[in-house]
Motif scaffolding. Structure first.
Motif, PDB file in Angstrom:
ATOM      1  N   ARG A 144      20.849  -6.083 -43.195  1.00 34.77           N
ATOM      2  CA  ARG A 144      20.240  -6.436 -41.911  1.00 34.77           C
ATOM      3  C   ARG A 144      18.718  -6.350 -41.964  1.00 34.77           C
ATOM      4  O   ARG A 144      18.008  -7.276 -41.564  1.00 34.77           O
ATOM      5  CB  ARG A 144      20.772  -5.518 -40.798  1.00 34.77           C
ATOM      6  CG  ARG A 144      22.182  -5.806 -40.363  1.00 34.77           C
ATOM      7  CD  ARG A 144      22.456  -5.186 -38.995  1.00 34.77           C
ATOM      8  NE  ARG A 144      22.217  -3.742 -38.991  1.00 34.77           N
ATOM      9  CZ  ARG A 144      23.133  -2.840 -39.298  1.00 34.77           C
ATOM     10  NH1 ARG A 144      24.335  -3.227 -39.675  1.00 34.77           N
ATOM     11  NH2 ARG A 144      22.850  -1.560 -39.243  1.00 34.77           N
ATOM     12  N   TYR A 148      16.227  -9.720 -41.823  1.00 30.86           N
ATOM     13  CA  TYR A 148      15.250  -9.880 -40.748  1.00 30.86           C
ATOM     14  C   TYR A 148      13.848 -10.091 -41.331  1.00 30.86           C
ATOM     15  O   TYR A 148      13.093 -10.964 -40.892  1.00 30.86           O
ATOM     16  CB  TYR A 148      15.231  -8.644 -39.842  1.00 30.86           C
ATOM     17  CG  TYR A 148      16.508  -8.435 -39.066  1.00 30.86           C
ATOM     18  CD1 TYR A 148      17.342  -9.505 -38.755  1.00 30.86           C
ATOM     19  CD2 TYR A 148      16.892  -7.173 -38.638  1.00 30.86           C
ATOM     20  CE1 TYR A 148      18.518  -9.318 -38.044  1.00 30.86           C
ATOM     21  CE2 TYR A 148      18.066  -6.976 -37.927  1.00 30.86           C
ATOM     22  CZ  TYR A 148      18.873  -8.050 -37.633  1.00 30.86           C
ATOM     23  OH  TYR A 148      20.030  -7.860 -36.935  1.00 30.86           O
ATOM     24  N   ASP A 270      18.086  -1.797 -34.651  1.00 30.57           N
ATOM     25  CA  ASP A 270      18.350  -3.099 -35.252  1.00 30.57           C
ATOM     26  C   ASP A 270      18.629  -4.173 -34.203  1.00 30.57           C
ATOM     27  O   ASP A 270      18.227  -5.326 -34.359  1.00 30.57           O
ATOM     28  CB  ASP A 270      19.542  -3.007 -36.216  1.00 30.57           C
ATOM     29  CG  ASP A 270      19.216  -2.197 -37.456  1.00 30.57           C
ATOM     30  OD1 ASP A 270      18.026  -2.147 -37.819  1.00 30.57           O
ATOM     31  OD2 ASP A 270      20.127  -1.612 -38.045  1.00 30.57           O
ATOM     32  N   GLU A 273      15.411  -5.319 -32.769  1.00 32.44           N
ATOM     33  CA  GLU A 273      14.692  -6.135 -33.740  1.00 32.44           C
ATOM     34  C   GLU A 273      15.315  -7.524 -33.819  1.00 32.44           C
ATOM     35  O   GLU A 273      14.608  -8.543 -33.862  1.00 32.44           O
ATOM     36  CB  GLU A 273      14.732  -5.459 -35.118  1.00 32.44           C
ATOM     37  CG  GLU A 273      13.847  -6.153 -36.143  1.00 32.44           C
ATOM     38  CD  GLU A 273      13.813  -5.410 -37.475  1.00 32.44           C
ATOM     39  OE1 GLU A 273      13.123  -5.892 -38.380  1.00 32.44           O
ATOM     40  OE2 GLU A 273      14.485  -4.363 -37.601  1.00 32.44           O
ATOM     41  N   GLU A 274      16.657  -7.568 -33.801  1.00 36.31           N
ATOM     42  CA  GLU A 274      17.345  -8.854 -33.868  1.00 36.31           C
ATOM     43  C   GLU A 274      17.016  -9.696 -32.633  1.00 36.31           C
ATOM     44  O   GLU A 274      16.737 -10.892 -32.738  1.00 36.31           O
ATOM     45  CB  GLU A 274      18.850  -8.625 -33.972  1.00 36.31           C
ATOM     46  CG  GLU A 274      19.642  -9.907 -34.157  1.00 36.31           C
ATOM     47  CD  GLU A 274      21.118  -9.655 -34.341  1.00 36.31           C
ATOM     48  OE1 GLU A 274      21.838 -10.600 -34.670  1.00 36.31           O
ATOM     49  OE2 GLU A 274      21.548  -8.497 -34.142  1.00 36.31           O
ATOM     50  N   TRP A 277      13.548 -11.268 -32.870  1.00 35.01           N
ATOM     51  CA  TRP A 277      13.433 -12.468 -33.695  1.00 35.01           C
ATOM     52  C   TRP A 277      14.176 -13.654 -33.083  1.00 35.01           C
ATOM     53  O   TRP A 277      13.760 -14.799 -33.248  1.00 35.01           O
ATOM     54  CB  TRP A 277      13.935 -12.182 -35.117  1.00 35.01           C
ATOM     55  CG  TRP A 277      13.008 -11.261 -35.842  1.00 35.01           C
ATOM     56  CD1 TRP A 277      13.261 -10.017 -36.299  1.00 35.01           C
ATOM     57  CD2 TRP A 277      11.637 -11.520 -36.139  1.00 35.01           C
ATOM     58  NE1 TRP A 277      12.139  -9.472 -36.863  1.00 35.01           N
ATOM     59  CE2 TRP A 277      11.131 -10.370 -36.783  1.00 35.01           C
ATOM     60  CE3 TRP A 277      10.778 -12.596 -35.920  1.00 35.01           C
ATOM     61  CZ2 TRP A 277       9.817 -10.271 -37.203  1.00 35.01           C
ATOM     62  CZ3 TRP A 277       9.464 -12.504 -36.342  1.00 35.01           C
ATOM     63  CH2 TRP A 277       8.999 -11.353 -36.974  1.00 35.01           C
TER      64      TRP A 277
END
Length: 333
Positions: A144, A148, A270, A273-274, A277
């Motif tokens: 992951r 990214y 995470d 962060e995902e 993006w």
């Protein structure tokens, strides 16, 4: 004489009784039938079967396997030799190979040995399951984080080359060659770190994705040809390209992968962060759509002006015709 015969009869009866009632010396018979011995450490429970000595696991297994492979020999795991741990000063004691405590020999039966081995087998299976689960969790986290990062760097690279193409700083042919070379530089960088965790990236799949992204940039910049039509691969020429040198230094050389172990120990959200993006991608898509909408609007405005000018010309012609008709009618009178 009768008394002597009576004694012999008694001895036979005693012997027969002992034999049938299990009072015969079974231990002596067992030793003869079973030439092996099984010893147990009273401190840690380590067991040693002289007929099935345990394999030495000292962390050097891979090193020994490589050595055997180089020598073209079949690898044989070394077995532990208990005599090497027996005390010279007291042969009835040994230093346990597992816990290092000096303990006396304690001999156990085969049944107890099998129970000990079964317990150890189950514990080893449970430990392996925990290790496998931990490894999978680590791999998923590594994947992951790096995907990214890879996506971010690839997008930055795409934007920079797309801008250079839009500003006519590079030709479409040059863009295609640079994008192919630099995108695979990024791919190789992240493939290397993922390989160290037992993970792989599909090079053929990425080639397809890279080509699709390249085609999108060409289309956005109104280039009719596709990537496969423009690509002329010349590795030396690309590596000597000043734009390649700048972007390679920026995205690959001067932007090395951070220490993965440090990254994995940090508490990183995470999901956030995902989402970040995804939002960035949506913003980029929105920007493209807005650009296309603006272009369509400008085209519509031009079309509207053309229609208005045409209508104006028609009105002027009509007005002139009316004026001319009026003049003719007046002159006749």
């Amino acid at each position: 004489m009768e008394e002597e015969n009576e004694l012999n009869i008694m001895d036979c009866e005693v012997y027969t009784y002992n034999l049938t009632h299990g009072m015969y010396d079974e231990e002596e018979e067992e030793i003869e039938d079973n030439p092996y011995h099984i010893y147990k450490c009273l401190n840690c429970g380590f067991v040693f079967h002289t007929g099935e000595p345990p394999i030495i696991t000292d962390g050097k297994e891979d090193e020994r396997k490589k050595k055997a492979q180089l020598e073209n020999k079949e690898y044989e795991a070394p077995k532990l030799n208990l005599s090497e741990y027996t005390l010279a000063s007291d042969s009835s004691k040994f230093r346990c190979p597992v816990c290092s405590r000096i303990v006396p020999y304690v001999e156990i039966k085969e049944e107890e040995y099998k129970k000990v081995i079964e317990r150890k087998r189950k514990r080893a299976e449970e430990k392996k399951k925990r290790q496998d689960a931990k490894k999978r969790a680590m791999q998923e986290r590594v994947l992951r984080i790096n995907i990214y990062r890879f996506n971010k760097e690839l997008k930055d690279l795409t934007d920079e080359l797309s801008e250079s193409l839009a500003n006519r700083e590079i030709t479409p042919q040059r863009f295609v060659s640079l994008y192919r070379a630099l995108s695979f530089k990024l791919f190789n960088k992240y493939e290397h770190i993922l390989n160290s965790y037992g993970l792989n990236l599909d090079a053929m799949e990425f080639r397809k994705i890279s080509e699709e992204l390249s085609d999108d940039v060409l289309k956005f910049n109104k280039v009719q040809e596709k990537t496969e039509d423009l690509l002329e691969w010349d590795e030396k020429k690309i590596e000597n390209d000043p734009v390649y040198a700048i972007l390679n230094k920026k995205h690959v050389i001067d932007n090395p992968i951070a220490d993965q172990k440090d990254a994995l120990t940090q508490e990183i959200d995470d999901n956030a962060e995902e989402k970040y993006w995804i939002a960035k991608h949506e913003a980029y898509t929105k920007k493209v759509n807005e650009h296309n909408a603006k272009e369509a609007y400008e085209q519509e405005k031009l079309e509207q002006k053309r229609k208005e000018a045409q209508e104006k010309r028609k009105d002027m012609i009509k007005e002139d015709l009316n004026s001319l008709s009026h003049t003719i009618k007046t002159s006749k009178k």
